[in-house]
Design an enzyme around this catalytic site. Structure first.
Site, short mmCIF file in Angstrom:
data_model
loop_
_atom_site.label_atom_id
_atom_site.label_comp_id
_atom_site.label_asym_id
_atom_site.label_seq_id
_atom_site.Cartn_x
_atom_site.Cartn_y
_atom_site.Cartn_z
N ASP A 137 0.91 -1.11 0.06
CA ASP A 137 0.07 0.11 -0.34
C ASP A 137 0.80 1.16 -0.19
OD1 ASP A 137 -1.94 -1.95 0.34
OD2 ASP A 137 -1.87 -1.82 2.68
N THR A 138 1.84 1.36 0.90
CA THR A 138 2.86 2.28 0.94
C THR A 138 3.50 2.41 -0.42
OG1 THR A 138 3.22 1.80 3.21
CG2 THR A 138 4.91 3.31 2.17
#
Length: 305
Positions: A251-252
């Protein structure tokens, strides 16, 4: 320019630590942490850390839904969720030397709720960005990914997909802006039963580009990532360090990569930033402190393939 994220099946993650876990008796925890979670919600947090205003969309219900909404709003992120019957799920992660993960299904989503979320996507501005990531709740079929893709192509919305469903392949005719499979998902898309080597990752990425994807990042854990578009293929290495939790690293990666492009970074700069940010997230229990990224940029490398 407007940026939105869509989490169809969010959760409150309860993360607890114990010395030991025994049946029947009361097991008391040493540590506990409650986290508003969902893959696209994590992307919203990353974008906000970058100074990019955005709104989070999806479904919320019950007291857990209210908790997630408050956490998101307290972070300065817009919360444009549809309230549904039932209770947003609680997932439990038990750390007792080994980790045990208990993941719940969540509320049942009705047809009227599905129509409403598609209307919200219809109302997004042209040239805006929409991140779609995470699993589907009960009541929603994978066909929704096609519905979202069609709307985004028609409305000229830059669609970013981070989903494991093979339905993604059918969505590529609508030319999503970016897709981010990991190397295991890429293998599953093409029904490959072994771990992909670098050459295979490049070849299958090119196949996805030919099918309609505009940009692809294949995440590879501690081996970094491979980026492809019609003009070039680049490999970016990852930081070396002790892995604590890989759950939010992807996600990062996708949030910080697209976020840095939106902020005006060149491609290579955005890739290096995203790789460092993803590594730092993997080295901590939560999301990375992005203030630390600049201290490690020189430790990752871009390689032309």
């Amino acid at each position: 320019m407007k940026i939105s994220t869509l989490t169809l099946n969010p959760a409150v993650d309860l993360v607890v630590g114990l010395d030991e876990l025994k049946p029947v008796i009361v097991n008391r925890t040493k540590t506990e942490d409650y986290q508003a979670n969902g893959k696209a919600i994590n992307i919203s947090f990353i974008l906000k850390k970058l100074g990019i205003d955005n709104k989070a969309m999806g479904y919320l219900g019950g007291f857990t839904g209210e908790y997630i909404k408050k956490v998101i709003e307290d972070a300065g992120i817009g919360a444009d969720f549809i309230k549904v019957e039932g209770t947003t799920r609680i997932n439990v992660f038990i750390n007792v030397g080994e980790e045990y993960r208990i993941v719940n299904k969540g509320p049942l989503i009705k047809e009227e709720n599905i129509i409403e979320i598609l209307r919200k996507i219809e109302d997004l501005e042209e040239e805006s960005y929409l991140f779609v990531s995470g699993s589907l709740p009960r009541g929603i079929e994978e066909e929704i990914f096609l519905n979202i893709s069609e709307i985004c192509e028609r409305k000229k919305i830059n669609l970013i997909f981070d989903i494991s469903s093979k339905k993604l392949l059918d969505c590529l005719i609508y030319r999503p802006y970016l897709i981010k499979p990991n190397e295991e998902e890429l293998a599953e898309f093409f029904e490959i039963g072994h771990e992909l080597n670098e050459k295979e990752i490049i070849n299958y990425s090119k196949r996805l580009l030919e099918m309609g994807a505009r940009k692809i990042i294949v995440s590879r854990g501690d081996k970094g990532s491979i980026y492809s578009d019609k003009e070039r293929t680049l490999k970016v290495t990852a930081l070396k360090g002790k892995i604590v939790n890989t759950a939010c690293a992807g996600d990062t990666l996708v949030g910080s990569f697209v976020g840095r492009l939106i902020l005006g970074d060149m491609l290579e700069e955005a890739l290096k930033y995203a790789s460092v940010a993803a590594s730092l997230t993997a080295f901590t229990e939560g999301l990375a402190d992005l203030e630390k990224v600049k201290d490690h940029i020189s430790e990752v490398e871009i390689i032309n393939l």
